[in-house]
Design a protein around this motif. Structure first.
Motif, PDB file in Angstrom:
ATOM      1  N   GLY A  92       8.461   5.053   9.323  1.00 49.52           N
ATOM      2  CA  GLY A  92       8.194   3.996  10.307  1.00 49.52           C
ATOM      3  C   GLY A  92       6.755   3.496  10.232  1.00 49.52           C
ATOM      4  O   GLY A  92       6.473   2.331  10.453  1.00 49.52           O
ATOM      5  N   GLN A  93       5.846   4.397   9.932  1.00 55.38           N
ATOM      6  CA  GLN A  93       4.413   4.051   9.924  1.00 55.38           C
ATOM      7  C   GLN A  93       3.720   4.891   8.848  1.00 55.38           C
ATOM      8  O   GLN A  93       3.196   5.975   9.123  1.00 55.38           O
ATOM      9  CB  GLN A  93       3.824   4.368  11.316  1.00 55.38           C
ATOM     10  CG  GLN A  93       2.416   3.879  11.510  1.00 55.38           C
ATOM     11  CD  GLN A  93       1.776   4.435  12.793  1.00 55.38           C
ATOM     12  OE1 GLN A  93       2.482   4.879  13.714  1.00 55.38           O
ATOM     13  NE2 GLN A  93       0.462   4.432  12.845  1.00 55.38           N
ATOM     14  N   PRO A  94       3.697   4.391   7.626  1.00 55.78           N
ATOM     15  CA  PRO A  94       3.168   5.185   6.496  1.00 55.78           C
ATOM     16  C   PRO A  94       1.710   5.614   6.674  1.00 55.78           C
ATOM     17  O   PRO A  94       1.312   6.648   6.140  1.00 55.78           O
ATOM     18  CB  PRO A  94       3.304   4.248   5.302  1.00 55.78           C
ATOM     19  CG  PRO A  94       4.367   3.276   5.690  1.00 55.78           C
ATOM     20  CD  PRO A  94       4.245   3.101   7.173  1.00 55.78           C
ATOM     21  N   ASP A  95       0.929   4.842   7.438  1.00 54.41           N
ATOM     22  CA  ASP A  95      -0.484   5.219   7.598  1.00 54.41           C
ATOM     23  C   ASP A  95      -0.713   6.014   8.882  1.00 54.41           C
ATOM     24  O   ASP A  95      -1.782   5.961   9.488  1.00 54.41           O
ATOM     25  CB  ASP A  95      -1.382   3.979   7.547  1.00 54.41           C
ATOM     26  CG  ASP A  95      -1.138   3.045   8.724  1.00 54.41           C
ATOM     27  OD1 ASP A  95      -0.141   3.259   9.466  1.00 54.41           O
ATOM     28  OD2 ASP A  95      -1.923   2.111   8.913  1.00 54.41           O
ATOM     29  N   ILE A 126       0.932   9.368   0.987  1.00 54.44           N
ATOM     30  CA  ILE A 126      -0.273   8.810   0.371  1.00 54.44           C
ATOM     31  C   ILE A 126      -1.149   7.985   1.307  1.00 54.44           C
ATOM     32  O   ILE A 126      -2.344   7.912   1.129  1.00 54.44           O
ATOM     33  CB  ILE A 126       0.031   7.990  -0.914  1.00 54.44           C
ATOM     34  CG1 ILE A 126       1.319   7.217  -0.742  1.00 54.44           C
ATOM     35  CG2 ILE A 126       0.057   8.874  -2.146  1.00 54.44           C
ATOM     36  CD1 ILE A 126       1.721   6.425  -1.972  1.00 54.44           C
ATOM     37  N   GLU A 127      -0.548   7.432   2.346  1.00 53.45           N
ATOM     38  CA  GLU A 127      -1.369   6.644   3.281  1.00 53.45           C
ATOM     39  C   GLU A 127      -1.706   7.406   4.560  1.00 53.45           C
ATOM     40  O   GLU A 127      -2.373   6.872   5.455  1.00 53.45           O
ATOM     41  CB  GLU A 127      -0.630   5.352   3.654  1.00 53.45           C
ATOM     42  CG  GLU A 127      -0.524   4.362   2.515  1.00 53.45           C
ATOM     43  CD  GLU A 127       0.232   3.125   2.959  1.00 53.45           C
ATOM     44  OE1 GLU A 127      -0.121   2.551   4.008  1.00 53.45           O
ATOM     45  OE2 GLU A 127       1.202   2.750   2.269  1.00 53.45           O
ATOM     46  N   ALA A 128      -1.240   8.638   4.655  1.00 54.96           N
ATOM     47  CA  ALA A 128      -1.407   9.391   5.910  1.00 54.96           C
ATOM     48  C   ALA A 128      -2.767  10.074   5.995  1.00 54.96           C
ATOM     49  O   ALA A 128      -3.373  10.436   4.990  1.00 54.96           O
ATOM     50  CB  ALA A 128      -0.310  10.441   6.028  1.00 54.96           C
ATOM     51  N   THR A 129      -3.238  10.228   7.227  1.00 56.40           N
ATOM     52  CA  THR A 129      -4.465  10.980   7.508  1.00 56.40           C
ATOM     53  C   THR A 129      -4.075  12.174   8.368  1.00 56.40           C
ATOM     54  O   THR A 129      -3.204  12.051   9.223  1.00 56.40           O
ATOM     55  CB  THR A 129      -5.450  10.082   8.281  1.00 56.40           C
ATOM     56  OG1 THR A 129      -5.763   8.950   7.458  1.00 56.40           O
ATOM     57  CG2 THR A 129      -6.741  10.818   8.619  1.00 56.40           C
TER      58      THR A 129
END
Ligand code: F6R
Length: 230
Positions: free
Chosen positions: A27-30, A56-59
């Protein structure tokens, strides 16, 4: 609103929690994820390693870290996360409090600022201590606490001594997100596994909401899912 999901066993619990995390990232890759150490999430992390492409875009921000252990120390939580997750799952950035910082108070402030700068935590994983602790927030920690340095209780040091060569090597302090920091996460997933958690689990639902039992505050969170195998 508290949703409770009872699973058949630990494997099923891990599948359920991994599914919740994958859904979040689809739902929200970042997304900004809050992560925990301890035994309970290990099965979940193993499953996350099977689909590293989602991250790959997660923190990520971990809940806590010992004071005074280098990152290379096998008992540091940085080392634990490296082994259990990050060696295979390439997140954009992973933050863990720096327990080797010269100015620990400053490190706590910086950690809060980094969480704010990343837009706050979208999904926070939590384990449950037998005494109701969350993160290293032991009974009696104020509900309005932010990231802070804690003195580890002698009982906690003794319990953790099994992972070290000697009790003397167990750190006396840690840095932990505060209870208010944790409660600001948009969603919380609390993982509870094993017979030794039955009493704490019971108190979570039936007890008073009080600082003597830190996890009790979770009942007031607007979006929390408890996944358990009890
Ligand atoms: C871990 C943490 C702790 C654990 C709790 C349960 O980062 O902050 O609060 O979540 O002690 O530990 P386990 O999962 O080993 O039973």
């Amino acid at each position: 609103m508290m949703q409770v999901i009872q699973t058949r066993d630990y494997e099923n619990l891990s599948e359920k929690v991994a599914g919740i995390i994958f859904d979040q990232l689809k739902g929200q890759p970042d997304s900004t994820l809050g992560l925990a150490t301890g035994s309970t999430p290990v099965g979940t992390y193993q499953l996350l390693k099977k689909q590293p492409e989602h991250f790959i875009e997660a923190t990520t921000f971990n809940l806590d870290e010992y004071v005074g252990l280098k990152e290379s120390h096998p008992q540091s939580y940085r080392y634990f996360m490296q082994e259990k997750l990050f060696n295979t799952v390439p997140v954009k950035a992973s933050y863990i409090p720096n327990g080797s910082a010269t100015d620990l108070q400053e490190e706590c402030k910086l950690y809060e600022q980094k969480i704010q700068a990343s837009g706050g935590i979208d999904l926070q994983l939590l384990g449950l201590g037998m005494n109701g602790h969350i993160g290293f927030n032991e009974p009696g920690t104020p509900f309005d606490s932010r990231t802070h340095v804690v003195e580890l209780a002698e009982s906690t040091r003794q319990a953790n001594a099994r992972f070290f060569n000697h009790l003397d090597e167990v750190p006396t302090q840690a840095i932990t997100m505060g209870i208010e920091t944790i409660m600001e996460a948009k969603k919380i997933v609390l993982l509870v596994s094993g017979n030794e958690k039955v009493q704490a689990f019971d108190r979570l639902f039936r007890g008073e909401i009080e600082e003597k039992f830190p996890a009790s505050i979770l009942r007031t969170h607007p979006n929390i899912t408890v996944v358990h195998d009890l």
